[in-house]
Design a protein around this motif. Structure first.
Motif, PDB file in Angstrom:
ATOM      1  N   GLU A  59      70.982  61.705 102.279  1.00 42.10           N
ATOM      2  CA  GLU A  59      72.019  60.849 102.855  1.00 42.10           C
ATOM      3  C   GLU A  59      71.406  59.713 103.665  1.00 42.10           C
ATOM      4  N   PHE A  63      71.923  55.688 103.038  1.00 43.49           N
ATOM      5  CA  PHE A  63      72.277  54.694 104.054  1.00 43.49           C
ATOM      6  C   PHE A  63      71.323  53.512 104.006  1.00 43.49           C
ATOM      7  N   LEU A  67      72.281  49.606 103.269  1.00 41.66           N
ATOM      8  CA  LEU A  67      71.906  48.540 104.199  1.00 41.66           C
ATOM      9  C   LEU A  67      71.106  47.456 103.484  1.00 41.66           C
ATOM     10  N   GLN A  92      72.278  47.491 113.131  1.00 43.67           N
ATOM     11  CA  GLN A  92      72.935  48.449 112.250  1.00 43.67           C
ATOM     12  C   GLN A  92      72.075  49.668 111.948  1.00 43.67           C
ATOM     13  N   TYR A  96      72.507  54.885 113.082  1.00 38.82           N
ATOM     14  CA  TYR A  96      72.443  55.812 111.956  1.00 38.82           C
ATOM     15  C   TYR A  96      71.058  56.453 111.835  1.00 38.82           C
ATOM     16  N   SER A  97      70.006  55.674 112.091  1.00 36.65           N
ATOM     17  CA  SER A  97      68.670  56.263 112.037  1.00 36.65           C
ATOM     18  C   SER A  97      68.480  57.279 113.160  1.00 36.65           C
ATOM     19  N   TYR A 100      70.350  60.522 112.067  1.00 39.34           N
ATOM     20  CA  TYR A 100      69.684  61.168 110.945  1.00 39.34           C
ATOM     21  C   TYR A 100      68.318  61.716 111.350  1.00 39.34           C
ATOM     22  N   LEU A 318      83.105  52.964 103.502  1.00 40.48           N
ATOM     23  CA  LEU A 318      81.839  53.665 103.702  1.00 40.48           C
ATOM     24  C   LEU A 318      81.739  54.210 105.127  1.00 40.48           C
ATOM     25  N   PHE A 322      81.317  58.141 106.118  1.00 35.79           N
ATOM     26  CA  PHE A 322      80.268  58.635 107.015  1.00 35.79           C
ATOM     27  C   PHE A 322      80.864  59.556 108.074  1.00 35.79           C
TER      28      PHE A 322
END
Length: 404
Positions: A59, A63, A67, A92, A96-97, A100, A318, A322
């Protein structure tokens, strides 16, 4: 495993004072970017390690692919200069990083490490209050940083200490320090904190009338304590063309319509890139004449949700996918302690971003780290929740202490 927990302990201790409390000091404005890069590099170094959770890699890479697609798309759209796109990439990739990488690294802290992290957070919170006397002396003062420090410290205290009524009360006291100079949205978060940590006794069941009533009650409570600002922006002030925030929301809907389906591209609306490299969209939609949305800025990157219009209806979809997946992960958490913290982190992000852009800045990283930690609760305990009423992970906890 020991190296990962040591790395993350240091990472945690450095993060709160530099990326939230005192990020406005000279030399600290770019610390959050550097910490994001360090976290990503360390995660890739540990890829394949037997102590990490390798399940989120697919996943995470999806992402990064999405991006990269929007970067290329934005380059060919050329609505704004590429400098704005580059700035948007940094913003951005951060939230998310962080979630994750925390999820993948799966740090498991010792009691000593938990105490060190909590001590650093409490000292940071106390230091900020001492060094900002205006927050205590001015009754009308509002400091979003204080609220973010307080809520993260309270949530972390609850997560890193033993489950007891006393520790819950101490966590609440830490959160309430944010009431010294509260923003309206923080007051809504306090309502959520009390509801989640003191009233929620079992896992929510989405198709349950009791759950629906509880959520409606919670929403009413949040709106009630924030009504003055909520009404001023989103009810009576919604159609006021002189107010920057409502105007931004309304224009985002026009952008979704005019740039269907992929949007105008990165760095074009309601973000730091759109401000630093003043986006042509502000002239196109006559926003350059609105105070706070002109080239001087001030309110251009003042709320997160309008930024989704840059990515069109596809990007909005999206984003919803998420968070649907994250909610499914939250609902499947067996341990009520981790379940409460994860749910509270979600509520904080949902409320904060109505009138703030910390989702894309270093200030929001704490919520994402807490979410990442909580999503490994089942893996570390060896437990899992069964499917209930065809909703994965939505059933009552078998622990008698969690029953209503």
């Amino acid at each position: 495993m020991k190296q990962i927990s040591q790395f993350f302990t240091v990472y945690w201790i450095v993060y709160f004072p530099t990326c939230i409390a005192f990020n406005d000091l000279p030399g600290l404005s770019s610390v959050d970017e550097m910490m994001t890069v360090v976290l990503m590099l360390y995660t890739y170094v540990k890829k394949g390690n037997s102590f990490v959770n390798n399940k989120p890699w697919r996943e995470f890479h999806a992402f990064l692919f999405i991006l990269a697609f929007y970067v290329i798309y934005s380059y060919f759209m050329r609505v704004n200069v590429f400098g704005a796109v580059e700035l948007e990439i940094v913003q951005q990739i951060r939230p998310y990083s962080v979630i994750y990488c925390t999820w993948i690294l799966n740090p498991r802290f010792s009691d000593r490490q938990k105490k060190l992290m909590l001590a650093s957070m409490i000292v940071t919170l106390a230091s900020w209050i001492v060094l900002h006397p205006e927050s205590r002396l001015d009754e009308k003062a509002e400091f979003p940083v204080l609220g973010q420090l307080a809520i993260c410290t309270g949530m972390s205290y609850y997560l890193f200490t033993d489950e007891s009524s006393l520790n819950k009360r101490i966590a609440l006291l830490l959160v309430l320090t944010g009431m010294i100079a509260p923003k309206f949205k923080f007051m809504g978060e306090v309502v959520c904190f009390i509801a989640v940590f003191f009233m929620l006794r079992r896992h929510l069941k989405i198709n349950s009338p009791v759950t629906l009533f509880w959520l409606i009650f919670l929403v009413i409570g949040v709106i009630a304590v924030t009504w003055t600002r909520f009404d001023g922006y989103y009810v009576t002030g919604w159609n006021d063309d002189e107010l920057a925030r409502p105007k931004t929301y309304r224009t985002s809907l026009l952008i979704l319509r005019d740039y269907f389906p992929l949007g105008p591209g990165m760095g074009t609306f309601a973000t730091l890139g759109a401000w630093r490299y003043y986006s042509p969209l502000y002239y196109k939609y006559n926003l350059n004449t609105v105070w706070g949305l002109d080239e001087a800025g001030g309110f251009i990157c003042d709320a997160f949700y309008p930024t989704l219009s840059q990515y069109g209806v596809v990007g909005v979809w999206l984003f919803c996918v998420f968070w649907k997946r994250r909610l499914k992960s939250i609902y499947s958490i067996y341990d009520m302690k981790y379940y409460r913290v994860a749910l509270m982190a979600f509520f904080c992000l949902a409320i904060e971003q109505t009138a703030d852009s910390s989702y894309l800045s270093g200030k929001g990283m704490g919520f994402f780290m807490l979410l990442g930690l909580c999503m490994n609760a089942n893996l570390n305990s060896g437990k899992s929740m069964s499917v209930h009423n065809n909703i994965p992970g939505c059933r009552e906890s078998s622990n008698k202490n969690t029953e209503i």
